[in-house]
Design an enzyme around this catalytic site. Structure first.
Site, PDB file in Angstrom:
ATOM      1  N   CYS A  34      -0.156  12.078  -3.118  1.00  0.00           N
ATOM      2  CA  CYS A  34      -0.550  13.428  -3.403  1.00  0.00           C
ATOM      3  C   CYS A  34       0.601  14.295  -2.541  1.00  0.00           C
ATOM      4  CB  CYS A  34      -1.751  13.833  -2.287  1.00  0.00           C
ATOM      5  SG  CYS A  34      -2.144  15.387  -2.643  1.00  0.00           S
ATOM      6  N   CYS A  50      -1.774  17.789  -8.801  1.00  0.00           N
ATOM      7  CA  CYS A  50      -2.093  18.314  -7.309  1.00  0.00           C
ATOM      8  C   CYS A  50      -2.543  19.788  -7.113  1.00  0.00           C
ATOM      9  CB  CYS A  50      -0.610  18.382  -6.960  1.00  0.00           C
ATOM     10  SG  CYS A  50      -0.224  19.040  -5.412  1.00  0.00           S
TER      11      CYS A  50
HETATM   12  C1  LIG Z   1      -4.438  13.468   2.984  1.00  0.00           C
HETATM   13  C2  LIG Z   1      -4.614  12.933   1.331  1.00  0.00           C
HETATM   14  C3  LIG Z   1      -4.952  13.862   0.520  1.00  0.00           C
HETATM   15  C4  LIG Z   1      -4.935  13.494  -0.855  1.00  0.00           C
HETATM   16  N1  LIG Z   1      -5.135  14.480  -1.843  1.00  0.00           N
HETATM   17  C5  LIG Z   1      -5.427  14.143  -3.052  1.00  0.00           C
HETATM   18  C6  LIG Z   1      -5.788  15.257  -3.944  1.00  0.00           C
HETATM   19  O1  LIG Z   1      -5.954  16.349  -3.870  1.00  0.00           O
HETATM   20  N2  LIG Z   1      -5.997  14.678  -5.489  1.00  0.00           N
HETATM   21  C7  LIG Z   1      -5.877  13.495  -5.716  1.00  0.00           C
HETATM   22  O2  LIG Z   1      -5.820  12.911  -6.742  1.00  0.00           O
HETATM   23  N3  LIG Z   1      -5.317  12.620  -4.885  1.00  0.00           N
HETATM   24  C8  LIG Z   1      -4.979  12.797  -3.510  1.00  0.00           C
HETATM   25  N4  LIG Z   1      -4.878  11.890  -2.694  1.00  0.00           N
HETATM   26  C9  LIG Z   1      -4.485  10.491  -3.104  1.00  0.00           C
HETATM   27  C10 LIG Z   1      -5.550   9.544  -3.320  1.00  0.00           C
HETATM   28  O3  LIG Z   1      -6.420   9.380  -2.386  1.00  0.00           O
HETATM   29  C11 LIG Z   1      -4.934   8.024  -3.714  1.00  0.00           C
HETATM   30  O4  LIG Z   1      -3.771   8.564  -4.674  1.00  0.00           O
HETATM   31  C12 LIG Z   1      -5.942   7.307  -4.328  1.00  0.00           C
HETATM   32  O5  LIG Z   1      -6.696   6.963  -3.288  1.00  0.00           O
HETATM   33  C13 LIG Z   1      -5.123   5.914  -4.753  1.00  0.00           C
HETATM   34  O6  LIG Z   1      -5.868   4.794  -5.008  1.00  0.00           O
HETATM   35  P1  LIG Z   1      -5.672   3.371  -4.798  1.00  0.00           P
HETATM   36  O7  LIG Z   1      -6.718   2.544  -5.084  1.00  0.00           O
HETATM   37  O8  LIG Z   1      -4.102   2.995  -5.456  1.00  0.00           O
HETATM   38  O9  LIG Z   1      -5.127   3.214  -3.172  1.00  0.00           O
HETATM   39  P2  LIG Z   1      -6.434   3.051  -2.007  1.00  0.00           P
HETATM   40  O10 LIG Z   1      -7.646   4.245  -2.509  1.00  0.00           O
HETATM   41  O11 LIG Z   1      -5.524   3.588  -0.866  1.00  0.00           O
HETATM   42  O12 LIG Z   1      -6.979   1.889  -2.088  1.00  0.00           O
HETATM   43  C14 LIG Z   1      -5.921   0.531  -1.734  1.00  0.00           C
HETATM   44  C15 LIG Z   1      -7.166  -0.342  -1.119  1.00  0.00           C
HETATM   45  O13 LIG Z   1      -6.568  -1.650  -1.254  1.00  0.00           O
HETATM   46  C16 LIG Z   1      -6.824  -2.144   0.136  1.00  0.00           C
HETATM   47  N5  LIG Z   1      -5.689  -3.276   0.293  1.00  0.00           N
HETATM   48  C17 LIG Z   1      -4.491  -2.985   0.713  1.00  0.00           C
HETATM   49  N6  LIG Z   1      -3.772  -4.105   0.910  1.00  0.00           N
HETATM   50  C18 LIG Z   1      -4.509  -5.101   0.530  1.00  0.00           C
HETATM   51  C19 LIG Z   1      -4.475  -6.587   0.279  1.00  0.00           C
HETATM   52  N7  LIG Z   1      -3.504  -7.009   0.658  1.00  0.00           N
HETATM   53  N8  LIG Z   1      -5.722  -7.241  -0.094  1.00  0.00           N
HETATM   54  C20 LIG Z   1      -6.706  -6.476  -0.652  1.00  0.00           C
HETATM   55  N9  LIG Z   1      -6.925  -5.286  -0.353  1.00  0.00           N
HETATM   56  C21 LIG Z   1      -5.806  -4.558   0.090  1.00  0.00           C
HETATM   57  C22 LIG Z   1      -6.543  -1.187   1.121  1.00  0.00           C
HETATM   58  O14 LIG Z   1      -7.673  -1.840   2.374  1.00  0.00           O
HETATM   59  C23 LIG Z   1      -7.448  -0.168   0.416  1.00  0.00           C
HETATM   60  O15 LIG Z   1      -8.985  -0.043   0.308  1.00  0.00           O
HETATM   61  C24 LIG Z   1      -4.623  12.019  -1.246  1.00  0.00           C
HETATM   62  C25 LIG Z   1      -4.483  11.341  -0.264  1.00  0.00           C
HETATM   63  C26 LIG Z   1      -4.463  11.632   1.088  1.00  0.00           C
HETATM   64  C27 LIG Z   1      -4.240  10.528   2.077  1.00  0.00           C
END
Ligand SMILES: Cc1cc2nc3c(=O)[nH]c(=O)nc-3n(C[C@H](O)[C@H](O)[C@H](O)COP(=O)(O)OP(=O)(O)OC[C@H]3O[C@@H](n4cnc5c(N)ncnc54)[C@H](O)[C@@H]3O)c2cc1C
Length: 495
Positions: A235, A440
């Site tokens: 983000c 965004c």
């Molecule tokens: C402050 C903030 C504001 C945001 N605002 C927005 C917004 O307005 N709009 C938007 O679209 N997005 C926004 N986002 C971004 C969005 O939350 C992320 O892009 C999204 O969560 C990505 O998903 P992901 O599954 O890749 O990662 P995550 O949701 O972070 O999940 C990754 C998971 O993998 C697990 N993991 C890590 N390593 C391992 C391992 N070795 N083995 C097993 N599991 C593991 C972690 O524990 C976690 O649960 C924001 C994020 C933040 C922090």
């Protein structure tokens, strides 16, 4: 949808007609799923991708690593698409955080409980959940090694581990300092323990900032610094969301109320790059905004490298260009890139941590081995398939591709991943393509959002409304509609 939201929808509808000058028909159209869906991924793309979604009745062992936005969505989609496959998700976290909500927590509009759900409620039926963490990826042997459950083998692997914060890269900084000595950081969270300390601490920071500003005057303003690191971040708009919302809070527009005292504080927004946003039209809106606000100084070229929390001193690497010798052959002056240390005193600082790929991926053959994306998952930017290991795919923030570290991008990765993984299972050509969609919802003040949507080709608005204009409607959808849609649709792979 519950009654509260439905009642609210009627209010939204009449405000839409009033504030955006829309007919009831257009307002209704905009209020359909598409409007909220746009912030998780655009509506037209949603219809297209689901209509094309592929399926297979082949038996195969699919392992998904990570139980966040991407991993859970992938599990839900693949469960439906491949009913005979044995699907396992390896995820350590009992709690699932709706991370975009951390900004509304910082603004005093959500609490931590508002953005949490037990991951057990989201895991699709028929998917085996191994509550563990992958320590080693061994793609040459189609195996992952977990912390507690030994080795798990697979035919197809989906990597959805997200990223990790690297606060310590800033000398003197650590996550423990968040919430102390004038320091905050909205990003801080711990999916493993299900806490979003960054949201809680930043709302406290807002309150302390207001209380301190009340004791100042325009001749002796508070010094407030908001930073953005030079690494890729999830983000990319969130650093600026905190900047604008905290400034607007001083104008009396937050739940704290109060009179307009924003002249009692001077804000500096420090980042290494030379723009507020990569897309020209969005950049122009934001540049104008910082000028209009009157008390925001854009410190481009400034990369935070050290903090002295006790002295309240931030040190930056300041990158700039200097004019060198005249070059007779080129008939122009040489341009020399320079770096020097610059110190800035502050009363309050909002630190956005540098971010990097999770260690297990970065230290494995799955990460890019060199180049600017070193460590991030070495996937094709269109198919999301690993460039070397063809039975490995990625979803979400871990992808080492040029765009797409948002929840909205992950929603767009979902159908592409589904189609291409199924095609790989079937031995067919991979035809689904991720277009780089990133969204965004940039909160420019309390009550307004500029909905910056773009892809590899530039701006990619989903609706016929000028996208570079901050609007009330996007604020309303983000605040009230998006979270239930995330839980009920996106996490179930239904959009
Ligand atoms: C402050 C903030 C504001 C945001 N605002 C927005 C917004 O307005 N709009 C938007 O679209 N997005 C926004 N986002 C971004 C969005 O939350 C992320 O892009 C999204 O969560 C990505 O998903 P992901 O599954 O890749 O990662 P995550 O949701 O972070 O999940 C990754 C998971 O993998 C697990 N993991 C890590 N390593 C391992 C391992 N070795 N083995 C097993 N599991 C593991 C972690 O524990 C976690 O649960 C924001 C994020 C933040 C922090």
């Amino acid at each position: 949808m519950d009654k509260k939201i439905l009642k609210h929808s009627e209010e939204v509808l009449s405000e839409l007609m009033k504030q955006e000058g829309m007919s009831r028909r257009d307002a209704l159209k905009l209020m359909g799923l598409g409007a909220g869906a746009t912030m998780l991924g655009s509506a037209p793309a949603m219809a297209a991708t689901d209509a094309q979604a592929a399926g297979s009745d082949k038996k195969a062992k699919i392992v998904i690593v990570g139980g966040g936005a991407g991993g859970v969505m992938a599990a839900a989609r693949l469960r439906r698409a491949a009913p005979n496959a044995q699907i396992t998700i390896i995820a350590p976290n009992d709690i699932h955080l709706y991370q975009p909500g951390q900004v509304f927590m910082a603004a005093g509009l959500y609490t931590e409980d508002d953005i949490k759900k037990p991951n057990a409620d989201l895991m699709p039926d028929g998917v085996k959940w191994v509550k563990d963490e992958v320590k080693i990826f061994d793609p040459d042997n189609n195996v992952v090694e977990t912390a507690k459950n030994g080795k798990i083998n697979y035919d197809f692997l989906v990597v959805g581990t997200g990223l990790q914060y690297d606060y310590e890269r800033i000398e003197g900084m650590s996550p423990d300092l968040v919430g102390q000595k004038g320091i905050s950081s909205v990003y801080l969270n711990d999916p493993k323990s299900g806490t979003a300390k960054g949201g809680v601490a930043t709302w406290e920071w807002f309150k302390q900032l207001r209380a301190a500003a009340e004791k100042r005057n325009p001749g002796n303003p508070l010094e407030v610094i908001c930073t953005q690191p030079s690494t890729p971040i999830k983000c990319g708009g969130a650093p600026q969301k905190i900047l604008y919302l905290s400034d607007d809070m001083l104008r009396g527009n937050s739940p704290l109320g109060g009179k307009d005292i924003h002249d009692n504080a001077k804000f500096t927004f420090a980042k290494k790059g030379g723009k507020l946003f990569g897309v020209k039209s969005y950049n122009q809106t934001l540049l104008k905004l910082t000028v209009d606000y009157g008390n925001i100084n854009d410190a481009f070229g400034h990369d935070l490298v050290a903090i002295d929390a006790d002295k309240k001193m931030a040190t930056f690497d300041y990158h700039y260009l200097e004019k060198g010798e005249w070059d007779e052959d080129l008939e122009e002056f040489e341009v020399i890139p320079m770096v020097k240390k610059v110190e800035m005193k502050y009363d309050f600082i909002h630190v956005v941590p540098p971010m990097k790929a999770v260690d297990a991926v970065a230290n494995s053959p799955l990460g890019w081995q060199k180049g600017s994306a070193k460590g991030w998952l070495a996937a094709d930017r269109y198919t999301l398939q690993h460039i070397k290991y063809k039975n490995v795919f990625g979803i979400g923030d871990i992808l080492g591709i040029p765009l797409g570290k948002t929840g909205g991008s992950a929603r767009h990765h979902g159908p592409v991943l589904q189609d291409n993984l199924i095609a790989a299972m079937e031995g067919k050509e991979l035809t689904a393509k991720f277009d780089g969609y990133t969204v965004c919802p940039l909160k420019t003040e309390y009550g307004k959002i500029m909905l910056a949507e773009f892809n590899y080709d530039g701006p990619a608005p989903s609706f016929p409304l000028e996208p570079s204009e901050p609007r009330w409607i996007w604020w309303v959808f983000d605040l009230y509609m998006l979270k239930p849609m995330y839980w009920n649709l996106m996490m179930r792979g239904l959009m």
